[in-house]
Every structure is written in C-alpha cells, then in structure tokens.
Design a protein around this motif. Structure first.
Motif, PDB file in Angstrom:
ATOM      1  N   SER A 126       0.820  -1.213   0.000  1.00 41.77           N
ATOM      2  CA  SER A 126       0.000   0.000   0.000  1.00 41.77           C
ATOM      3  C   SER A 126       0.854   1.263   0.000  1.00 41.77           C
ATOM      4  O   SER A 126       1.890   1.331   0.663  1.00 41.77           O
ATOM      5  N   ASP A 130      -2.967   4.934   1.433  1.00 44.36           N
ATOM      6  CA  ASP A 130      -3.912   3.827   1.253  1.00 44.36           C
ATOM      7  C   ASP A 130      -3.833   2.783   2.362  1.00 44.36           C
ATOM      8  O   ASP A 130      -4.557   1.781   2.327  1.00 44.36           O
ATOM      9  N   ARG A 133      -7.094   2.016   4.322  1.00 48.25           N
ATOM     10  CA  ARG A 133      -8.037   1.243   3.509  1.00 48.25           C
ATOM     11  C   ARG A 133      -7.614  -0.221   3.447  1.00 48.25           C
ATOM     12  O   ARG A 133      -8.457  -1.125   3.529  1.00 48.25           O
ATOM     13  N   GLY A 136      -8.503  -1.881   6.555  1.00 51.95           N
ATOM     14  CA  GLY A 136      -9.947  -2.072   6.594  1.00 51.95           C
ATOM     15  C   GLY A 136     -10.376  -3.302   5.817  1.00 51.95           C
ATOM     16  O   GLY A 136     -11.277  -4.041   6.244  1.00 51.95           O
ATOM     17  N   GLN A 266     -15.865  -2.174   7.474  1.00 49.98           N
ATOM     18  CA  GLN A 266     -14.428  -2.204   7.208  1.00 49.98           C
ATOM     19  C   GLN A 266     -14.128  -2.360   5.719  1.00 49.98           C
ATOM     20  O   GLN A 266     -13.098  -1.885   5.238  1.00 49.98           O
ATOM     21  N   ILE A 270     -14.274   2.552   5.037  1.00 53.40           N
ATOM     22  CA  ILE A 270     -12.988   3.106   5.467  1.00 53.40           C
ATOM     23  C   ILE A 270     -12.476   4.149   4.479  1.00 53.40           C
ATOM     24  O   ILE A 270     -12.143   5.277   4.853  1.00 53.40           O
ATOM     25  N   ALA A 271     -12.418   3.776   3.198  1.00 55.13           N
ATOM     26  CA  ALA A 271     -11.886   4.705   2.194  1.00 55.13           C
ATOM     27  C   ALA A 271     -12.697   6.001   2.124  1.00 55.13           C
ATOM     28  O   ALA A 271     -12.117   7.095   2.127  1.00 55.13           O
ATOM     29  N   LYS A 275     -11.351   9.787   3.091  1.00 52.58           N
ATOM     30  CA  LYS A 275     -11.443  10.855   2.084  1.00 52.58           C
ATOM     31  C   LYS A 275     -12.186  12.065   2.632  1.00 52.58           C
ATOM     32  O   LYS A 275     -11.782  13.208   2.398  1.00 52.58           O
TER      33      LYS A 275
END
Length: 401
Positions: A126, A130, A133, A136, A266, A270-271, A275
């Motif tokens: 990642s 990221d 995420r 998650g 999750q 999460i993302a 954001k």
C-alpha cells in the motif's frame, strides 16, 4: 492499488484464521466431554484453559513472527504457518487425550499470529495514503470469518465432533498451496531488518517502537480500544440472557448481524471516511461511536430496541484501521512486521485480561441482592476506557503539532 491474486490469498488467510476459531466453538462442549469423560462443568474448565493458552501464545509469538517476516520475508512466514496450521488441525482431529488437544491449541495460537504478518504484507503493498483502507479490507475479511466460522462449524458438527477440525485443516492446506503459487515477496534488501531476540518479544518490541516519535501514545490508544471492545465477546451471551432472556439462537443471530455489519463497514466505509474526514478525525469518529454504543448498552432495557441497534454498533469499526494506518506511517518500512506483531500481541493481551474484569463486574452487578442491579455495568466500564482512549489520542495530536 493492489495486486489482486496476492491480496485474495491474504484475505483468505485472515478469513481462515477467524474461521479456525469459530469453526470449533460449536463442538467444544461435546468434544471436551468426549475426551475427558467428565461432566459439562469439567468440560467448561478445560475449554477455558484451551482458550486462554491460545490467546497467550498469540500474545507471545506475534512480535516473533512479525520480526521473522521483517528479516526473512512475509511469504515464507505465511506459507510455513499455514502448512503447520493445517497439520495441527489434523492432529487435533485425531487427538484422544486432553494433553494432545492442549498442545494443539498451543501450536494453533502460534500459527494464528500470522494475522500480524498478513497486515504487514498489506502495508507493504500500500501507498502511505492507502494503508488505512488496506487494513480495513483485512478487517472485513476477519469479520466474514467471524460470521462464517460458527455457522459452518455448527453445520459440520452434525457429522461428528471432529468434522470441523478436518474442514479447518483442508482450508488451511488449500490456502497454503494457493499462496505458494501466487504470493510474491514484498520485503526487499532495502527494507529487510536484521533479526534480534531483544526485539522479538512483546516487551522488547514495545520498548523499541515506543521510542519512535508519537508512536507510544498511539499504541496505548490501540491497547485501551482493544481492551474496551473485548467486553463484547466477554459478556454478550451472559448479558443478553440475564437482561432480555434471549435464547442461544437469538444470541447467535445478534452476533451474526454484528459480524456482517463489521465486515461491511471495514470493507466499504474506510476509504470514504478517510477521504471525507482524514485519518485523525476518522479515528475520533470511530472512538466516539464506540463510546455512544457502550453508554446505550449500559442502560438499555428493551431487547427489541437493542437488536435494532446492533448494526449501528459496527460503525465504530471505522476508527481502528485509520489508527493502524497512522501508526504504520510513523514506523520505518523495515519494522512493519514488528509493529503489526506488537499490535497483535496487545490485542491478545486484551482478550486475556478483559474477560477477567468484565465477567467479575457483570457478576457483581447482576446479583439480584446487589445494591445496584445493573447488568450493563461492564459496558459502562468500557465507556470510561473509551474516554481515556479519546483523551490520549487528542493529546497525541496536540503534542505532534
């Protein structure tokens, strides 16, 4: 963002880790009585011993496997652990003595510590922005395993007390074979760290990581969070039985609903949360949701309302991956395995200590002769712990600035 096949293997590893625990839960009472030849009370005592030794081995071996993966790579640690896990379940399927089952749970506790290595692998794949995420997605896999394990274990129990162990052995073996084919190594010479015993135990690793800027307080927040949320597996069946007279079937449904909500949060929230709010505010949102859930559970008196609210409790799960993402960005690339090993050890320590406190609190306030009858008291203890976590986290942000 990710290479698809390796990520699928990592997710399968996490799902199998979670399922491996849940698969055998439905057959444990019958299996303990079968092996010991004793009454249910004696079987319960041995079941508690096996659960405790499993958690202790996870606590002791999380940093060890993490450090080994920092030195020798994630791939060999994952594959060897999965292969040993498969063999271990076969031994437990054939075991006719309690001591062989005990040894099996010791080995299972060691190999289940691969959860930390799986997280480190995802961290390697990642980009810094990221990581939350990625964690998650791994958490979602754990939630899926949490739901599927008991369901599959209960179904397989119809074929005998050993059937779930054979199933777990087959799943672990197949995943090891798939991992051998598709997993690539993510540790390079630039990120490889020399192995030392001093940093391969929980205290040594914790001391080393705690000296990094802004890491010590965040690790404390992680531990307090894990301790507070351990109230759910510790007292949920007893609490819902005492307060609302729920049947075992209803308790199972409520846990499945929570597990599904946990996996969805999750996997899909999460993302967007990162954001919209950023990592730090996402952590605070998650901790605040947990705090509100604990306060609600401390005083709720209507079982139907509780069941309706169960899916909302899972929204607190947005905070932990964001916290792990912040921690991962604070730690050098050559120590990602060590970090995840420490976090896995602290989570295991919470599962060892929290039940002792939470069950005693429940017993004291659920006694009908108690001055204050309050079965939800353990959740109020967790709400206080969550307030501590929020305070420490906010102070860590202030000290960084």
């Amino acid at each position: 963002m990710f290479t698809r096949l390796p990520v699928l293997v990592i997710l399968a590893t996490v799902v199998i880790d979670a399922m491996g625990i849940g698969l055998i839960i439905p057959v444990m009472p019958a299996l303990m009585r079968e092996v010991t030849g004793g009454e249910l009370t004696q079987a319960a005592i041995w079941g508690g011993i096996l659960s405790t030794v499993f958690a202790i081995m996870q606590f002791l071996c999380g940093p060890l496997l993490g450090s080994l993966s920092d030195r020798f790579g994630r791939r060999p640690v994952l594959l060897v652990s999965l292969a040993i896990m498969s063999l271990d379940y076969i031994v437990m399927a054939l075991a006719e003595t309690m001591w062989l089952l005990f040894l099996g749970r010791v080995v299972a506790g060691v190999t289940a510590a691969t959860y930390a290595t799986a997280l480190a692998y995802m961290s390697d794949l990642s980009a810094p922005h990221d990581k939350a995420r990625a964690f998650g997605i791994v958490g979602a896999g754990f939630g899926v395993g949490f739901v599927l394990g008991p369901l599959l274990g209960g179904s397989l129990a119809e074929f005998g007390t050993r059937a779930p162990f054979w199933a777990a052995a087959g799943l672990a073996g197949l995943n090891a074979l798939l991992g051998w084919i598709v997993l690539r190594e993510t540790v390079t010479d630039a990120t490889r760290r020399a192995f030392t015993w001093a940093r391969s135990n929980p205290l040594g690793s914790l001391k080393a990581l705690g000296q990094l800027p802004a890491v010590g307080k965040l690790i404390l927040v992680f531990f307090v969070y894990q301790f507070a949320t351990a109230v759910y597996p510790s007292i949920w069946p007893y609490y819902t039985t005492e307060r609302f007279s729920w049947s075992p079937g209803m308790i199972g449904i409520s846990l499945a609903v929570y597990g599904i909500g946990f996996a969805l949060v999750q996997g899909f929230l999460i993302a967007p949360s990162i954001k919209w709010f950023g990592n730090r505010l996402t952590v605070l949102v998650g901790l605040s949701f947990e705090l509100g859930s604990f306060l609600f559970l401390g005083f709720v008196s209507n079982g139907t309302l509780l069941l309706i609210m169960v899916p909302l409790f899972s929204f607190g799960a947005v905070g932990l991956p964001a916290l792990q993402g912040i921690l991962s960005r604070r730690v050098p690339d050559d120590s990602q395995g060590e970090l995840q090993g420490v976090l896995a050890s602290l989570a295991s320590l919470a599962t060892i200590l929290a039940p002792l406190i939470m069950t005693q609190t429940f017993a004291f306030f659920s006694n009908h002769e108690a001055t204050v009858y309050l079965p939800g008291a353990p959740f109020l203890v967790s709400s206080i712990l969550m307030l501590v976590a929020i305070t420490v986290f906010m102070r860590s942000a202030k000290s960084e600035r």
